[in-house]
Design a protein around this motif. Structure first.
Motif, PDB file in Angstrom:
ATOM      1  N   ALA A   1       0.833  -1.196   0.000  1.00  0.00           N
ATOM      2  CA  ALA A   1       0.000   0.000   0.000  1.00  0.00           C
ATOM      3  C   ALA A   1       0.871   1.250   0.000  1.00  0.00           C
ATOM      4  N   LEU A   2       0.238   2.398  -0.217  1.00  0.00           N
ATOM      5  CA  LEU A   2       0.938   3.682  -0.233  1.00  0.00           C
ATOM      6  C   LEU A   2       0.425   4.553   0.902  1.00  0.00           C
ATOM      7  N   ALA A   3       1.341   5.187   1.611  1.00  0.00           N
ATOM      8  CA  ALA A   3       0.988   6.161   2.645  1.00  0.00           C
ATOM      9  C   ALA A   3       1.856   7.395   2.454  1.00  0.00           C
TER      10      ALA A   3
ATOM     11  N   ASN B   1       0.738  14.167  10.459  1.00  0.00           N
ATOM     12  CA  ASN B   1      -0.317  13.236  10.076  1.00  0.00           C
ATOM     13  C   ASN B   1       0.152  12.260   9.004  1.00  0.00           C
ATOM     14  N   LEU B   2      -0.636  11.214   8.839  1.00  0.00           N
ATOM     15  CA  LEU B   2      -0.367  10.195   7.827  1.00  0.00           C
ATOM     16  C   LEU B   2      -1.606  10.059   6.954  1.00  0.00           C
ATOM     17  N   ILE B   3      -1.401  10.090   5.652  1.00  0.00           N
ATOM     18  CA  ILE B   3      -2.493   9.969   4.692  1.00  0.00           C
ATOM     19  C   ILE B   3      -2.351   8.642   3.968  1.00  0.00           C
ATOM     20  N   GLY B   4      -3.435   7.881   3.877  1.00  0.00           N
ATOM     21  CA  GLY B   4      -3.398   6.655   3.095  1.00  0.00           C
ATOM     22  C   GLY B   4      -3.438   5.397   3.929  1.00  0.00           C
ATOM     23  N   GLY B   5      -2.688   4.362   3.501  1.00  0.00           N
ATOM     24  CA  GLY B   5      -2.772   3.026   4.073  1.00  0.00           C
ATOM     25  C   GLY B   5      -2.430   2.948   5.550  1.00  0.00           C
TER      26      GLY B   5
ATOM     27  N   LEU C   1      -0.703   1.602   8.895  1.00  0.00           N
ATOM     28  CA  LEU C   1       0.619   1.066   9.215  1.00  0.00           C
ATOM     29  C   LEU C   1       0.594   0.130  10.418  1.00  0.00           C
ATOM     30  N   GLU C   2      -0.540  -0.070  11.015  1.00  0.00           N
ATOM     31  CA  GLU C   2      -0.627  -0.860  12.235  1.00  0.00           C
ATOM     32  C   GLU C   2      -0.085  -2.270  12.020  1.00  0.00           C
ATOM     33  N   GLY C   3       1.026  -2.585  12.716  1.00  0.00           N
ATOM     34  CA  GLY C   3       1.631  -3.904  12.627  1.00  0.00           C
ATOM     35  C   GLY C   3       2.349  -4.190  11.325  1.00  0.00           C
ATOM     36  N   LYS C   4       2.521  -3.190  10.469  1.00  0.00           N
ATOM     37  CA  LYS C   4       3.138  -3.381   9.155  1.00  0.00           C
ATOM     38  C   LYS C   4       4.615  -2.942   9.169  1.00  0.00           C
ATOM     39  N   THR C   5       5.299  -3.247   8.064  1.00  0.00           N
ATOM     40  CA  THR C   5       6.664  -2.778   7.847  1.00  0.00           C
ATOM     41  C   THR C   5       6.620  -1.578   6.918  1.00  0.00           C
TER      42      THR C   5
ATOM     43  N   LYS D   1       6.145   5.240  13.272  1.00  0.00           N
ATOM     44  CA  LYS D   1       6.092   4.526  14.546  1.00  0.00           C
ATOM     45  C   LYS D   1       4.864   4.931  15.351  1.00  0.00           C
ATOM     46  N   ARG D   2       4.528   6.217  15.299  1.00  0.00           N
ATOM     47  CA  ARG D   2       3.370   6.697  16.050  1.00  0.00           C
ATOM     48  C   ARG D   2       2.074   6.093  15.526  1.00  0.00           C
ATOM     49  N   PHE D   3       2.049   5.778  14.222  1.00  0.00           N
ATOM     50  CA  PHE D   3       0.847   5.194  13.631  1.00  0.00           C
ATOM     51  C   PHE D   3       0.919   3.667  13.587  1.00  0.00           C
ATOM     52  N   GLY D   4       1.807   3.079  14.375  1.00  0.00           N
ATOM     53  CA  GLY D   4       1.758   1.638  14.609  1.00  0.00           C
ATOM     54  C   GLY D   4       2.654   0.767  13.769  1.00  0.00           C
ATOM     55  N   ALA D   5       3.582   1.333  13.008  1.00  0.00           N
ATOM     56  CA  ALA D   5       4.478   0.500  12.203  1.00  0.00           C
ATOM     57  C   ALA D   5       5.349  -0.371  13.114  1.00  0.00           C
TER      58      ALA D   5
END
Length: 315
Positions: free
Chosen positions: A189-191, A207-211, A213-217, A239-243
């Motif tokens: 996905a794209l963020a 902020n983060l726009i798009g896909g 990131l929770e638990g993702k790389t 990291k703040r959005f869960g990567a």
């Protein structure tokens, strides 16, 4: 095949020039490079270039003034030695940041440098991942513009991430096109990180726009890492959005100012850059990985020499 091809290296990155030489099987020409007592660059060719197709390999990275001036003198030397064609191979094009007038009474240094290279006597330029693609139009001669994305994508494919695990992250709105190229090459996905300028010297990523990131790389791509402010801000957002893990990649590892200090503190699993610029031991962090662009540049040089298509490298 290479009867009339000559490779010449400046002092900025002899290791890259040597790797290109090995790829092509063409030895580097003999050249004496030094400095006069007052600091002026001294160049003397010990190789006949009359009637030859000359490729001068010199990134104009730090110290930019010295490497640029040496490139100009090398071009002039080959021109006065009756080279048939001179191609400036500039893996990293310095002075690229000022590509427009974004305020009153400021220069457009990218255009100035393009003029200098042209007036020195270059017939062609081969470069990689310009800070702004429109810089190609500043030259009144052919420019072959390569991209580091295939080399970086090949490295990340070798890590064999599970399907659906990665998210390609653009560190700002201006890098969306680059991020989309990596989405095509790697999938995922794209963020986009929403970057706002707080002042002339500071930016803020919130902020983060798009896909998700929770638990993702997260794979964060940029054209260069200079002071690392934008990249580290993007990493913090990821990291703040869960990567779970964050990888950072760029074509050019400039690493100036406090960049290495910032990157050492950032929660980054790996920092991947190409060898478009030399990376001395004092700039190497344990998590920095370098991938080589020598085969790509070597193949581009081979194709230019034989008047074949270069764009086929990216088809």
């Amino acid at each position: 095949m290479y009867d009339h091809l000559t490779l010449i290296s400046g002092r900025c990155h002899p290791a890259l020039a040597s790797a290109i030489s090995d790829y092509l099987g063409v030895p580097l020409a003999r050249v004496e490079l030094g400095d006069f007592p007052d600091g002026e660059s001294s160049v003397r060719l010990n190789h006949n270039v009359r009637g030859r197709d000359v490729f001068l390999i010199q990134p104009t990275g730090p110290p930019a003034n010295d490497t640029l001036m040496e490139l100009l003198i090398l071009i002039d030397t080959c021109k006065r030695a009756s080279a048939e064609r001179i191609t400036a191979v500039i893996p990293y094009f310095g002075y690229a940041r000022q590509d427009r007038k974004d305020a009153g009474r400021v220069p457009i240094t990218s255009k100035l440098v393009a003029n200098l290279i042209t007036e020195a006597g270059a017939d062609r330029v081969l470069t990689m991942d310009l800070h702004a693609a429109q810089i190609q139009g500043f030259f009144d001669l052919p420019v072959d513009h390569l991209y580091g994305s295939p080399v970086l994508d090949e490295y990340f494919r070798s890590l064999q991430f599970p399907s659906g695990e990665i998210v390609i992250v653009s560190p700002d709105e201006g890098s969306i096109k680059r991020a989309m190229q990596h989405v095509e090459g790697l999938g995922g996905a794209l963020a986009i990180v929403d970057k706002r300028r707080a002042s002339a010297t500071e930016t803020r990523q919130a902020n983060l726009i798009g896909g998700s990131l929770e638990g993702k790389t997260a794979l964060v791509f940029d054209d260069m890492i200079s002071t690392a402010g934008s990249i580290c801000g993007a990493v913090d957002v990821c990291k703040r959005f869960g990567a779970r893990d964050v990888y950072v990649a760029a074509t050019h590892g400039v690493f100036c100012g406090s960049a290495l200090e910032k990157l050492a503190k950032a929660p980054v699993k790996e920092i991947v850059v190409t060898d478009s610029l030399p990376l001395p031991d004092e700039k190497r962090l344990p998590n920095i990985r370098t991938v080589s662009i020598a085969p790509m540049l070597g193949e581009a040089i081979r194709r230019i020499h034989r008047n074949e298509s270069v764009s086929v490298l990216f088809d």
